[in-house]
Design a protein around this motif. Structure first.
Motif, PDB file in Angstrom:
ATOM      1  N   ARG A 183     -46.523  32.405  -0.956  1.00 35.68           N
ATOM      2  CA  ARG A 183     -47.278  33.079  -2.015  1.00 35.68           C
ATOM      3  C   ARG A 183     -48.563  33.654  -1.429  1.00 35.68           C
ATOM      4  O   ARG A 183     -49.342  32.948  -0.783  1.00 35.68           O
ATOM      5  CB  ARG A 183     -47.595  32.106  -3.140  1.00 35.68           C
ATOM      6  N   GLN A 184     -48.768  34.945  -1.641  1.00 31.99           N
ATOM      7  CA  GLN A 184     -49.945  35.629  -1.130  1.00 31.99           C
ATOM      8  C   GLN A 184     -51.024  35.692  -2.208  1.00 31.99           C
ATOM      9  O   GLN A 184     -50.751  36.019  -3.363  1.00 31.99           O
ATOM     10  CB  GLN A 184     -49.576  37.041  -0.673  1.00 31.99           C
ATOM     11  N   SER A 185     -52.234  35.358  -1.797  1.00 28.75           N
ATOM     12  CA  SER A 185     -53.342  35.394  -2.737  1.00 28.75           C
ATOM     13  C   SER A 185     -53.785  36.832  -2.983  1.00 28.75           C
ATOM     14  O   SER A 185     -53.581  37.711  -2.146  1.00 28.75           O
ATOM     15  CB  SER A 185     -54.520  34.575  -2.195  1.00 28.75           C
ATOM     16  N   CYS A 186     -54.371  37.054  -4.141  1.00 30.34           N
ATOM     17  CA  CYS A 186     -54.854  38.379  -4.517  1.00 30.34           C
ATOM     18  C   CYS A 186     -56.349  38.467  -4.240  1.00 30.34           C
ATOM     19  O   CYS A 186     -57.108  37.552  -4.580  1.00 30.34           O
ATOM     20  CB  CYS A 186     -54.578  38.650  -5.993  1.00 30.34           C
ATOM     21  N   GLN A 187     -56.754  39.563  -3.601  1.00 28.97           N
ATOM     22  CA  GLN A 187     -58.175  39.769  -3.364  1.00 28.97           C
ATOM     23  C   GLN A 187     -58.916  39.956  -4.676  1.00 28.97           C
ATOM     24  O   GLN A 187     -60.009  39.436  -4.871  1.00 28.97           O
ATOM     25  CB  GLN A 187     -58.393  40.984  -2.462  1.00 28.97           C
ATOM     26  N   TYR A 188     -58.335  40.730  -5.551  1.00 28.27           N
ATOM     27  CA  TYR A 188     -58.912  40.911  -6.881  1.00 28.27           C
ATOM     28  C   TYR A 188     -57.811  41.411  -7.814  1.00 28.27           C
ATOM     29  O   TYR A 188     -56.720  41.782  -7.384  1.00 28.27           O
ATOM     30  CB  TYR A 188     -60.092  41.896  -6.862  1.00 28.27           C
ATOM     31  N   GLY A 189     -58.109  41.398  -9.084  1.00 27.29           N
ATOM     32  CA  GLY A 189     -57.138  41.798 -10.094  1.00 27.29           C
ATOM     33  C   GLY A 189     -56.855  40.660 -11.060  1.00 27.29           C
ATOM     34  O   GLY A 189     -57.109  39.486 -10.767  1.00 27.29           O
ATOM     35  N   SER A 190     -56.326  41.017 -12.223  1.00 22.23           N
ATOM     36  CA  SER A 190     -55.979  40.035 -13.248  1.00 22.23           C
ATOM     37  C   SER A 190     -54.529  39.633 -13.050  1.00 22.23           C
ATOM     38  O   SER A 190     -53.609  40.293 -13.540  1.00 22.23           O
ATOM     39  CB  SER A 190     -56.200  40.632 -14.642  1.00 22.23           C
ATOM     40  N   GLN A 191     -54.337  38.552 -12.320  1.00 21.67           N
ATOM     41  CA  GLN A 191     -52.990  38.093 -11.990  1.00 21.67           C
ATOM     42  C   GLN A 191     -52.344  37.363 -13.160  1.00 21.67           C
ATOM     43  O   GLN A 191     -51.125  37.394 -13.321  1.00 21.67           O
ATOM     44  CB  GLN A 191     -53.048  37.189 -10.765  1.00 21.67           C
ATOM     45  N   THR A 192     -53.136  36.711 -13.985  1.00 19.43           N
ATOM     46  CA  THR A 192     -52.651  35.993 -15.158  1.00 19.43           C
ATOM     47  C   THR A 192     -53.386  36.518 -16.385  1.00 19.43           C
ATOM     48  O   THR A 192     -54.615  36.597 -16.388  1.00 19.43           O
ATOM     49  CB  THR A 192     -52.886  34.484 -15.019  1.00 19.43           C
ATOM     50  N   ARG A 193     -52.619  36.889 -17.393  1.00 26.12           N
ATOM     51  CA  ARG A 193     -53.214  37.448 -18.609  1.00 26.12           C
ATOM     52  C   ARG A 193     -52.623  36.763 -19.831  1.00 26.12           C
ATOM     53  O   ARG A 193     -51.449  36.381 -19.855  1.00 26.12           O
ATOM     54  CB  ARG A 193     -52.957  38.951 -18.695  1.00 26.12           C
ATOM     55  N   VAL A 194     -53.445  36.648 -20.845  1.00 27.52           N
ATOM     56  CA  VAL A 194     -53.030  36.075 -22.126  1.00 27.52           C
ATOM     57  C   VAL A 194     -52.882  37.214 -23.124  1.00 27.52           C
ATOM     58  O   VAL A 194     -53.817  38.002 -23.328  1.00 27.52           O
ATOM     59  CB  VAL A 194     -54.047  35.035 -22.630  1.00 27.52           C
ATOM     60  N   ALA A 195     -51.710  37.318 -23.719  1.00 26.08           N
ATOM     61  CA  ALA A 195     -51.439  38.340 -24.724  1.00 26.08           C
ATOM     62  C   ALA A 195     -51.619  37.739 -26.114  1.00 26.08           C
ATOM     63  O   ALA A 195     -51.038  36.692 -26.428  1.00 26.08           O
ATOM     64  CB  ALA A 195     -50.019  38.883 -24.561  1.00 26.08           C
ATOM     65  N   ALA A 196     -52.422  38.388 -26.915  1.00 27.22           N
ATOM     66  CA  ALA A 196     -52.647  37.906 -28.278  1.00 27.22           C
ATOM     67  C   ALA A 196     -51.363  38.014 -29.096  1.00 27.22           C
ATOM     68  O   ALA A 196     -50.410  38.704 -28.720  1.00 27.22           O
ATOM     69  CB  ALA A 196     -53.770  38.705 -28.928  1.00 27.22           C
ATOM     70  N   ALA A 197     -51.363  37.343 -30.216  1.00 26.40           N
ATOM     71  CA  ALA A 197     -50.161  37.311 -31.050  1.00 26.40           C
ATOM     72  C   ALA A 197     -49.805  38.685 -31.579  1.00 26.40           C
ATOM     73  O   ALA A 197     -48.622  38.948 -31.870  1.00 26.40           O
ATOM     74  CB  ALA A 197     -50.360  36.328 -32.202  1.00 26.40           C
TER      75      ALA A 197
END
Length: 290
Positions: free
Chosen positions: A121-135
């Motif tokens: 698994r390669q780490s991300c320098q930046y960016g939103s890798q995990t996001r929460v989607a509202a209902a």
């Protein structure tokens, strides 16, 4: 006694060459940081993948710049694979179109992961890798900007190396009642040249994992609406190599600075010698009355 010294024109010429090389070097650096042609040449092509694999072995091959799409069910693991060569800084963008808000029972958490050819698994320098989607959200977008791919690294290092890179997209958390709802995913991998600042000595004998070219003649299209790619046009779990070959980007702005530095050093030596030696003749005037 009066000594007449004339500033040589070679010094002025050297300053002009210095300014020109500075501008040329800046242009070379800017050119190295622009996206590679492969990042946009096939973005809207009709040959872009429309399915996704469900594991590393069945990952769907996609080239850089292609917008790969897939229809799947919430809770599935979706896999794609793309090639990345030395000197490239890859960015992976993923968008998931969620089901109707009336059919969902709460918020959901989605994650985008990128693995190299050794499935590290390669780490991300930046960016939103995990996001929460509202209902009530219609879609959710994730981004992962990887580190620059190196041509060579120590065995103990986890540096990105040339070869296949796997994209995994899945949901991490959601209400139990929402499992199995239909979703539409889209991913695209692009890259830009990092220039000579990230160049290192040495190179790999071959890219990570077996990389093969597409073979449409022996492929059987998979049924529409499925995310499995066992019969896709490209061999599952492998990525087609770059169009111009692996490690073909040997040119970098280091060549510009090396050659330019040598020329400037020679010109500086000639100009300094000319200024110290003078025009080559001295004029002497006898004082009056002597």
């Amino acid at each position: 006694m009066r000594i007449n010294r004339i500033v040589p024109r070679s010094a002025l010429a050297g300053l002009a060459v210095l300014a020109g090389l500075a501008l040329f070097g800046g242009a070379g650096t800017a050119a190295a940081d622009t996206p590679s042609p492969s990042s946009s040449s096939s973005a809207g092509g009709s040959d872009a993948p429309s399915q996704a694999g469900t594991a590393f072995r069945t990952a769907t091959a996609a080239r850089q710049g292609q917008h790969a799409t897939a229809s799947a069910s919430t809770g599935d693991y979706l896999y794609w694979v793309f090639p990345a060569d030395a000197g490239q800084s890859a960015t992976v963008d993923a968008t998931v179109k969620l089901p109707e808000a009336s059919a969902r029972h709460g918020a959901s958490t989605w994650q985008l992961d990128v693995y190299d050819g050794l499935r590290r698994r390669q780490s991300c320098q930046y960016g939103s890798q995990t996001r929460v989607a509202a209902a009530d959200a219609e879609s959710v977008t994730m981004t992962c900007h990887l580190r620059t791919v190196r041509s060579w690294a120590e065995p103990w290092a986890n540096d990105p190396l040339p070869g296949s890179y796997y994209i995994r997209l899945t949901v991490l958390d959601l209400p139990q009642e929402d499992l199995g709802l239909p979703v539409r995913a889209e991913v695209v991998a692009t890259s830009s040249g990092s220039g000579g600042a990230h160049a290192v000595d040495g190179s790999l004998a071959s890219p990570l994992t077996a990389v093969t070219a597409p073979d449409a003649s022996s492929a059987t299209p998979a049924p529409s609406g499925t995310s499995d790619t066992a019969g896709a046009a490209t061999p599952a779990g492998t990525a087609a190599g770059p169009e111009d070959g692996w490690s073909s980007g040997w040119w970098s702005d280091r060549w510009i600075w090396t050659v330019g530095g040598g020329i400037l050093g020679a010109l500086a030596g000639v100009a300094g010698y000319s200024m110290a030696r003078g025009p080559g003749r001295l004029s002497y005037r006898r004082p009056p009355g002597v």
